[in-house]
Design a protein around this motif. Sequence first.
Motif, PDB file in Angstrom:
ATOM      1  N   ARG A 110       0.841  -1.203   0.000  1.00 14.65           N
ATOM      2  CA  ARG A 110       0.000   0.000   0.000  1.00 14.65           C
ATOM      3  C   ARG A 110       0.871   1.245   0.000  1.00 14.65           C
ATOM      4  O   ARG A 110       1.827   1.348   0.754  1.00 14.65           O
ATOM      5  N   LYS A 111       0.476   2.178  -0.821  1.00 12.99           N
ATOM      6  CA  LYS A 111       1.184   3.450  -0.885  1.00 12.99           C
ATOM      7  C   LYS A 111       0.463   4.425   0.025  1.00 12.99           C
ATOM      8  O   LYS A 111      -0.779   4.485   0.020  1.00 12.99           O
ATOM      9  N   PRO A 112       1.176   5.186   0.797  1.00 12.66           N
ATOM     10  CA  PRO A 112       0.498   6.158   1.669  1.00 12.66           C
ATOM     11  C   PRO A 112      -0.152   7.245   0.827  1.00 12.66           C
ATOM     12  O   PRO A 112       0.402   7.686  -0.180  1.00 12.66           O
ATOM     13  N   ALA A 114      -1.434  10.945   0.132  1.00 12.23           N
ATOM     14  CA  ALA A 114      -1.004  12.292   0.510  1.00 12.23           C
ATOM     15  C   ALA A 114      -2.143  13.041   1.188  1.00 12.23           C
ATOM     16  O   ALA A 114      -1.954  13.736   2.178  1.00 12.23           O
ATOM     17  N   ASP A 115      -3.377  12.890   0.650  1.00 11.78           N
ATOM     18  CA  ASP A 115      -4.507  13.612   1.219  1.00 11.78           C
ATOM     19  C   ASP A 115      -5.098  12.901   2.433  1.00 11.78           C
ATOM     20  O   ASP A 115      -5.785  13.506   3.224  1.00 11.78           O
ATOM     21  N   GLY A 116      -4.818  11.640   2.616  1.00 13.67           N
ATOM     22  CA  GLY A 116      -5.390  10.880   3.719  1.00 13.67           C
ATOM     23  C   GLY A 116      -4.580  10.984   5.006  1.00 13.67           C
ATOM     24  O   GLY A 116      -5.042  10.610   6.076  1.00 13.67           O
ATOM     25  N   THR A 117      -3.364  11.506   4.931  1.00 11.82           N
ATOM     26  CA  THR A 117      -2.529  11.567   6.124  1.00 11.82           C
ATOM     27  C   THR A 117      -3.069  12.558   7.136  1.00 11.82           C
ATOM     28  O   THR A 117      -2.983  12.342   8.332  1.00 11.82           O
ATOM     29  N   ASP A 118      -3.632  13.663   6.667  1.00 12.58           N
ATOM     30  CA  ASP A 118      -4.193  14.650   7.596  1.00 12.58           C
ATOM     31  C   ASP A 118      -5.397  14.076   8.322  1.00 12.58           C
ATOM     32  O   ASP A 118      -5.555  14.262   9.516  1.00 12.58           O
ATOM     33  N   ALA A 119      -6.258  13.355   7.598  1.00 19.58           N
ATOM     34  CA  ALA A 119      -7.458  12.782   8.197  1.00 19.58           C
ATOM     35  C   ALA A 119      -7.089  11.687   9.185  1.00 19.58           C
ATOM     36  O   ALA A 119      -7.696  11.552  10.238  1.00 19.58           O
ATOM     37  N   ALA A 120      -6.058  10.897   8.879  1.00 16.89           N
ATOM     38  CA  ALA A 120      -5.658   9.812   9.764  1.00 16.89           C
ATOM     39  C   ALA A 120      -5.060  10.353  11.050  1.00 16.89           C
ATOM     40  O   ALA A 120      -5.316   9.826  12.129  1.00 16.89           O
ATOM     41  N   SER A 121      -4.280  11.425  10.967  1.00 13.50           N
ATOM     42  CA  SER A 121      -3.668  11.970  12.170  1.00 13.50           C
ATOM     43  C   SER A 121      -4.687  12.673  13.050  1.00 13.50           C
ATOM     44  O   SER A 121      -4.551  12.688  14.260  1.00 13.50           O
ATOM     45  N   SER A 122      -5.744  13.229  12.451  1.00  8.32           N
ATOM     46  CA  SER A 122      -6.744  13.926  13.254  1.00  8.32           C
ATOM     47  C   SER A 122      -7.663  12.956  13.986  1.00  8.32           C
ATOM     48  O   SER A 122      -8.211  13.308  15.019  1.00  8.32           O
ATOM     49  N   THR A 123      -7.813  11.737  13.491  1.00  6.65           N
ATOM     50  CA  THR A 123      -8.678  10.771  14.166  1.00  6.65           C
ATOM     51  C   THR A 123      -7.889   9.744  14.958  1.00  6.65           C
ATOM     52  O   THR A 123      -8.471   8.888  15.595  1.00  6.65           O
ATOM     53  N   SER A 124      -6.558   9.829  14.967  1.00  5.24           N
ATOM     54  CA  SER A 124      -5.761   8.822  15.643  1.00  5.24           C
ATOM     55  C   SER A 124      -5.890   8.903  17.165  1.00  5.24           C
ATOM     56  O   SER A 124      -5.577   7.954  17.856  1.00  5.24           O
ATOM     57  N   HIS A 125      -6.363  10.014  17.713  1.00  8.78           N
ATOM     58  CA  HIS A 125      -6.510  10.126  19.161  1.00  8.78           C
ATOM     59  C   HIS A 125      -7.788   9.463  19.673  1.00  8.78           C
ATOM     60  O   HIS A 125      -7.961   9.314  20.866  1.00  8.78           O
ATOM     61  N   ILE A 126      -8.670   9.005  18.769  1.00  2.00           N
ATOM     62  CA  ILE A 126      -9.907   8.334  19.164  1.00  2.00           C
ATOM     63  C   ILE A 126      -9.620   6.854  19.329  1.00  2.00           C
ATOM     64  O   ILE A 126      -9.149   6.214  18.392  1.00  2.00           O
ATOM     65  N   PRO A 127      -9.879   6.288  20.531  1.00  2.00           N
ATOM     66  CA  PRO A 127      -9.578   4.864  20.718  1.00  2.00           C
ATOM     67  C   PRO A 127     -10.562   3.988  19.940  1.00  2.00           C
ATOM     68  O   PRO A 127     -11.733   4.294  19.838  1.00  2.00           O
ATOM     69  N   ALA A 128     -10.045   2.907  19.414  1.00  2.00           N
ATOM     70  CA  ALA A 128     -10.870   1.952  18.681  1.00  2.00           C
ATOM     71  C   ALA A 128     -11.568   1.037  19.672  1.00  2.00           C
ATOM     72  O   ALA A 128     -11.011   0.728  20.729  1.00  2.00           O
ATOM     73  N   PRO A 129     -12.799   0.589  19.375  1.00  4.94           N
ATOM     74  CA  PRO A 129     -13.474  -0.331  20.295  1.00  4.94           C
ATOM     75  C   PRO A 129     -12.771  -1.676  20.308  1.00  4.94           C
ATOM     76  O   PRO A 129     -12.239  -2.122  19.301  1.00  4.94           O
ATOM     77  N   VAL A 130     -12.776  -2.313  21.460  1.00  2.00           N
ATOM     78  CA  VAL A 130     -12.134  -3.606  21.630  1.00  2.00           C
ATOM     79  C   VAL A 130     -13.204  -4.620  21.964  1.00  2.00           C
ATOM     80  O   VAL A 130     -14.056  -4.376  22.824  1.00  2.00           O
ATOM     81  N   ILE A 131     -13.166  -5.778  21.319  1.00  2.00           N
ATOM     82  CA  ILE A 131     -14.117  -6.857  21.585  1.00  2.00           C
ATOM     83  C   ILE A 131     -13.500  -7.761  22.642  1.00  2.00           C
ATOM     84  O   ILE A 131     -12.394  -8.269  22.465  1.00  2.00           O
ATOM     85  N   THR A 132     -14.199  -7.968  23.744  1.00  2.00           N
ATOM     86  CA  THR A 132     -13.680  -8.817  24.820  1.00  2.00           C
ATOM     87  C   THR A 132     -13.981 -10.277  24.522  1.00  2.00           C
ATOM     88  O   THR A 132     -14.692 -10.589  23.572  1.00  2.00           O
TER      89      THR A 132
END
Length: 141
Positions: A110-112, A114-132
Amino acid sequence: MSAAELRRRVRAAEALKAKTREMAATNALTAREAAVKAAKAKEEADASAREAAAVVLRLFDNDAELVSELLGVPAEELEREAKPVTAARAKEIIESLRARAERPRPTRPRKPRADGTDAASSTSHIPAPVITADGSRADAA
């Protein structure tokens, strides 16, 4: 009108008739070849559909009602299509499908974006749900 002109016109009319006949014959041959190709493709598609019906019924333990509901096709039609396919042919197709499913899929690097890096960094502080282990959701934090 002279006799020479009359002969020239007659020859031109005959040439036009011959050319028209030649074009009609070519057109008929082309149409016939296309019809033969279409008939062959239809036969192959029909055979493929019969084999697919036999395979899916075999994979679902010949439960025509269940397969009928899943596919939205009348059970009688499924059974009628599957009937001419031999058990050996159905097994052969199932084995080829299993072999194909077991093959590793090629992965492309996968190639990174260029336009998606800003969106990924802005949502990276939101924790992902974890399935127990019991199937319930828990926060990653």
